[in-house]
Design a protein around this motif. Structure first.
Motif, PDB file in Angstrom:
ATOM      1  N   THR A  40       0.828  -1.211   0.000  1.00  0.00           N
ATOM      2  CA  THR A  40       0.000   0.000   0.000  1.00  0.00           C
ATOM      3  C   THR A  40       0.864   1.265   0.000  1.00  0.00           C
ATOM      4  N   TYR A  93       2.794  -6.216   9.807  1.00  0.00           N
ATOM      5  CA  TYR A  93       1.677  -5.840   8.949  1.00  0.00           C
ATOM      6  C   TYR A  93       0.589  -5.106   9.734  1.00  0.00           C
ATOM      7  N   SER A 106      -0.773  -1.256   7.722  1.00  0.00           N
ATOM      8  CA  SER A 106      -2.072  -1.788   7.304  1.00  0.00           C
ATOM      9  C   SER A 106      -3.194  -0.763   7.423  1.00  0.00           C
ATOM     10  N   ASP A 164      -7.971  -1.846   7.610  1.00  0.00           N
ATOM     11  CA  ASP A 164      -7.515  -3.057   6.927  1.00  0.00           C
ATOM     12  C   ASP A 164      -8.683  -3.972   6.558  1.00  0.00           C
ATOM     13  N   ASP A 200      -2.289  -1.687  17.451  1.00  0.00           N
ATOM     14  CA  ASP A 200      -3.507  -2.125  16.765  1.00  0.00           C
ATOM     15  C   ASP A 200      -4.446  -2.804  17.764  1.00  0.00           C
TER      16      ASP A 200
END
Lengths: 341, 341, 341, 341
Positions: free
Chosen positions: A77, A165, A171, A177, A214
Motif C-alpha cells: 500500500t 503488517y 495496514s 484493513d 492495533d
C-alpha cells in the motif's frame, strides 16, 4: 474477437501471484507481458514459469513497456501513490488493489493525476464480484426487500496477522484493513453515503497487537445520509475460520450473504453433526478475484467505465478513517472528514 | 412428592392466558387457584374453562386469598409497581413479566419492598429458559469459546405494533420494549456489566410510529466493563418472520443461537429451494415460557433463589434506558444512570 | 362448546403414559376418566397423579364404564385383537396404536367387528399429524411438485432395541416394526397403492439380533400401481440420533421432510462447525402425538370419519409383510397377499 | 521441476473443451500440443484460440504425434474402443471419459490391449476427485463411522436429454448413463464388490423417452458381497436443479455428501426463506474435473498407477448392466455377469 489485452503486474507477493496466475491461465482476453517485484528472485521465478514474460525489479520497466496497456498494482500500500501516479502518467489503465491508500491526501493526489490523464482506474473490492454479493445487489435492485433499512456486516479473520503488517502505519489498523470492505459494501448495497459512525473496539484476544498500536475487535455503528442504519463488526480471532457475512434488512424483506461449509460433507456421530468451515480468503473469494480481474480486462478493452471507481475507494477509506477516529475519541464522527488530515 | 404449589394469575391478556394454561395443564407441580383480570368477561370465561378456579376483576382478591402462595403478574406494565408491591406485602412469591417497570425509580420502589418482605421475586426473561440459549450458556461456561469477546444480538418483529402500545409511555419505546431481552442476554452470556452504549435509530418502515413518538429500527453498540464489545439490533419490520438471533464470539470459538425454519419441510421447484420461517413469539419461545414458569414453581417450592432476579431486571432496564437516551442525544451514554431520573 | 369427551386409556407403558398425559393436560376437549394397565402399581400411580380417574388392572373395567365414550388402546400389540374387538362390542370409539396387528388375519377379524358395530376406529400413524408431513401433503395436493414420481423414506433408530421386543413374534421384526410408518406415508403421499416390493437386508451392526431372528438394516424397493417408484430404508444403528426423512420427487419439483438440529445452537471451533441431533422419538414427534390424539378426540365429538382408517392400517401392514417375505425369499413380492397366511 | 507433460485431446465436444481448457490454462504441469475432433470447424477454432496447438479431424494424427505422451479420450462412447486400443498401441498414457464402453466385451477388448502394452490407463469418474467425496472417503478410512453398513446415492438431472443421446444404443440408457457414477462410488466408499441388484424403474415424467426405449427414473437395491446394503436412485426430472447426494451409514456414524445452495445468498420475504440450487454438472463438479485431470497428469509424470483403473470402469459397468437387466426382467440379478453377452 479482437486482440488480447497486454497487461503488466506490479507486485508479486501472495495476492500479486494470484492476479498474475489468473491473468496467465484463466482470462483468455488478457495476455500478461511484464511483471515487476522488488525481490529479484520472485520476479525471475515467476517469469520463468510463464513463457515470454518480461521481468524486472523496477516497476518503471513495466510502465515503460509500450506493449503494456494496463497494469495491476498489487505492490504494498505504501507504494501505491507513487506507482499509480507513474502509471497514470504513462497512460496505462490501472487496477489498484485495496486499500488504494491510507490517507485521503494520498488518495486525492492519485485521483487528481488519474483524472488529468483520463486513464481508466479501478479499485480492488473483490466482494462486489462475488456471486453472493452480486445476487444480493440484484435482488435489492429488483425491489424484493422493499427499501433498505439496515446494513449489517461481519468480517472475521481466523488469525492474528504478522505484527509488522498489523502496524497502523502499514495496514492502516484493524478497521481500515478489514472493515473497508464492509464500508464499500454498505455504500454499494444501501445506495447511499455514510453520514456518521461510532466505534467501540479493543484488544481482546491478541495482546501482542497492543505493542504495535492495533486492536483486534471493533463494532461500528453507521448512520447513512437518508437515515438508514448500519453496523459492521470486524475481528481477528475467529479461530474457527473465515467468517464473512452481510445482510440487508428492508421494509418488506431481507437478504443474507455468506456461508460456512467449505466441503460438501456432513459427518454424523454420537458427538453431533459437524462440518468444516471456510478456512480463509482464497477459498471464499478466489472466484471473485478472478471475476474482478476479468471484468477489469473487459472494461479496458471495451473502453467502459469501471465498476469500482477511485471515488468509491476514497469514500470507503473516509468511512474507515472516521470509524478509526471514533474509536480513539469515543465519540460519533460526522462525515465528510477534512481531507487535509 | 410434596403438595402442588397453589398459584394465582393476575392479568389474563394474551400472555396471561399463556401462563395460566401452562399452569393449568402442563405444570403438575402447580395448581392454579385464582385469577384476576380487569375485564370481567375474560376472568369469568377463563375460570369457567378450568374447574375450581376463583376469579375476580380485582387483583387484590387474588392477593387476599390465603390459599395462594405465588402470583404471576402478567398485567400491563403500568400496573406492575402497584401489584408487585401489594403482592410482596401480602407475602406472595412473585413472578413478574418483563418489563418489570419503565423507570428505575419504579423498579427501585418495588425491589425495596420485595427485599424488606423477603419474598421470592423472579423477573420474566424467557429467553434464558430457551434450549438454545441454555445450551449456549453451558458451552461458554465449559470454555468452548475461550473468553467471550463480542456479543451480537438481533431481535426483529414481523409487524408494526398497535400504535397505542408503541407509545413510549406504554411500551417504553422500541429499545425498551424489544432490546431489553438482548441486554439481559448480553449481561448473562458475557458475564459482565455494560459500561457504555451508543445508539443509532430511526423510523424507516412505519412512518405512523412518528405520530406516537416511537421508532422502528435501532442499532446499539455496547462496551462491557471488562472491555468486551456488543451490538444489538432491533427492528419492527422483519415482515418475513420473527427473527431472533444471538451470537457470542470468543477468543477460541463462537456460539450462535437461532433458527429460521419453522416446519421441517423443504420445497424444491424451478423457482429455487424454499422453506417457511418462524412466524412469531409463541412458535419460537412457547416452550421457553413453559420452562420459565416451571422453573419458578420449582424454585418457590424448593425455596431456592430465582434465576432472574429483580437486580437483573433493573440492570437490563438501565441499559435500555441508556440506549434510548443515546439515541435521543446522539452521544455515547455511560452507565450507571442516575436512578432519580 | 359441548361437553368434554370422556376417554379411557388402556395400557400405561411408555407410550400409554404419553397419551394419557396429553389427554389430561393438553386436550381441553377430552377428560380422562378411566385407565387400565396389567401392572397394578402403574395403574394406581397414574390415577393418583390425576384426580378423579378410575383405575384397574383389567381393561374390561374401562370398557364396562358407561361414562367412557372412547378408548385409547396402547397396550402391547399382542393384546390389540382382543381389546379392540371388546371395545367395539362395547360401542366405544377406538384409537389403536400402531401396529394394529402383526397379521392380516388378526386385522381382518378386528375390522369385521368394527364395521359390524359401526364404531369409529382410528389407527395410530402419528407422522401424518406432524407439521412437516402435513405441509408436504398440502404442497403435493396443491400441485407444486407436479405428479409424484418417486417416494423415498429413511427411518433410523439410534439404538438396538431390547432383544425381547425385537423378536419378530413380538415386534413383527425390523420392517414391520419400523418401515410400516414409511409404507403408510408412501400410500398417503403418493396417493396410490403398492403393487410390488423387493427387499435386501441384514444384521450388520448388532449380531445379537440374530439370536432372536431379527435384522437391523433393510432397503425396500417399491413399485406403486400407477408405475411410480419408492424406496424405504430402515436401520437400527444410527447412533448419531433419530434420523427420519422422507422425500417425494415429482415431475416438476420435490418436497423433503425432516431435520437434524434439535437445539437451536451452532458451535464454532477450530474442530469445525457442529450442532446436536434429534435424539429420539418424542423429541421429534411429541407434538404429532398430541395433534393425533386431539384430532381423534375432535372427530369422535364431531362424529366425523377418522384420518387414518383400519383399512389404512391393514394396507401398511400388508406392504410390511410383503417386504419381510421378499427379504426371506430374495425375490420381488406382488401385492395383494393372501390374507389367510 | 521436470518438464511439462505434452498431451493430446481427442474429442472437443462440451466435455472435451472442458478438459482442453483445464489443460491449457489451469494445469501448469501439462502442455496441450494436439487436438482432434471429427468436426473440422471445432478443431480449427480451438487450436486457433491456443497458440502452438496442432489440430486434425483424425484422432490418428494425435496418436502419430511423437511429442504427445498422453491422450484424453473424450470422443463419443461408441468410438472409445477403437481410439483407446489405437492409443494403447501407440504407447500413450490414456485418460478415457466415462463410460469407457457400453459392453463388457468392448471393455475387455480395450483392457487386454492396455495390459499387453503396459500403458497407464485411467477411467473418468470425476466424483472421486470432488472435495466432498474425497473427504468422505477419508472419514470412512479413519473409522469415524465404524463399519460401513448402507450406501445410498441419488443422482438427478434437471432435464430430459436429447432423444438421440437417450437412446440406449448411444448412452446405454438411464441406468448406465447416470447410475454408473453411483455404482463406482458404492464400490469405492464401501470397499466391496456388488453381489446382487434389483431395479424398479419407469418412464414417469418424459413419455417421449419411450419412443427411444429409455426410462427416466429408477431405484436400484444393492447387496454387497460382505452383506452390506445399497440403494441408488436416478432421475431425469429434478427440474429444480442438479441433485447429487450420497450417504454412507456405518455402525457408529454416517457421512453425507452433497449440497443444494449454489450462490451464498438467502432471500427472506413474506413468501418464505429461499435460495437457489446447483443448476448442473459443471457448477457442481467443475473443480472435480480439474482435479481429476491434474491427478492424471501428475501420475503419468510420476509413473504412478491411476486412481481409477480399467477394472474399476469395468466393475461399475457390470453393475449398471446388471441393474438394467434387472429392470427388464423384474428379478434380482446376481453378479458376475457373463462377459460374452
Amino acid at each position: 474477437m479482437n486482440a488480447k489485452l497486454p497487461v503488466g503486474v506490479i507486485g508479486l507477493g501472495r495476492m500479486g501471484q494470484v492476479y498474475a496466475r489468473h491473468l496467465a491461465g484463466r482470462i483468455p482476453q488478457a495476455k500478461i507481458v511484464a511483471v515487476a517485484d522488488a525481490l529479484e528472485e520472485r520476479a525471475r521465478a515467476f517469469a520463468a514459469e510463464l513463457e515470454g514474460v518480461a521481468w524486472s525489479t523496477d516497476y518503471r520497466d513495466v510502465l515503460a513497456n509500450p506493449g503494456v496497456k494496463a497494469v495491476f498494482v498489487i505492490s504494498p500500500t505504501s507504494t501505491h501513490r507513487e506507482v499509480v501516479i507513474a502509471a497514470a502518467e504513462a497512460g496505462k489503465a490501472i487496477f489498484c488493489e485495496k486499500p488504494v491508500a491510507l490517507t485521503l491526501a494520498d488518495t486525492d493526489a492519485m485521483l487528481a493525476v488519474i483524472a488529468q490523464k483520463g486513464v481508466l482506474f479501478q479499485a480492488g473490492f473483490m466482494r462486489r464480484f462475488d456471486a453472493g454479493y452480486m445476487a444480493a445487489k440484484k435482488q435489492i435492485e429488483a425491489g424484493i426487500i422493499g427499501q433498505p433499512v439496515t446494513f449489517k456486516s461481519v468480517g472475521r479473520d481466523p488469525f492474528c496477522p504478522d505484527l509488522e503488517y498489523a502496524r497502523p502505519s502499514v495496514s492502516g489498523g484493524l478497521i481500515l484493513d478489514m472493515a473497508i470492505h464492509d464500508f464499500d459494501l454498505g455504500r454499494w448495497l444501501m445506495g447511499d453515503e455514510v453520514k456518521r459512525v461510532y466505534t467501540e473496539g479493543g484488544t481482546l484476544a491478541f495482546p501482542q497487537l497492543n505493542t504495535v498500536g492495533d486492536i483486534d475487535n471493533a463494532v461500528v455503528n453507521m448512520l447513512f445520509k437518508n437515515g438508514t442504519l448500519g453496523n459492521v463488526e470486524v475481528s481477528r480471532n475467529a479461530l474457527y475460520g473465515y467468517d464473512i457475512r452481510t445482510e440487508i434488512l428492508g421494509t418488506t424483506g431481507g437478504v443474507q450473504i455468506g456461508y460456512y461449509r467449505q466441503t460438501p460433507l456432513l459427518v454424523l456421530t454420537r458427538q453431533g453433526i459437524s462440518h468444516d468451515m471456510v478456512p480463509y480468503l482464497m477459498e471464499r473469494f478466489g472466484e471473485a478475484y478472478l471475476a474482478q480481474a476479468q471484468d477489469f480486462v473487459e472494461r479496458v478493452r471495451a473502453e467502459q467505465p469501471p465498476v469500482v471507481t477511485g471515488q468509491d475507494a476514497r469514500a470507503a477509506l473516509e468511512i474507515a478513517l472516521a470509524a478509526t477516529q471514533s474509536y480513539h475519541q469515543t465519540r460519533p464522527i460526522e462525515l465528510p472528514l477534512d481531507a487535509e488530515k
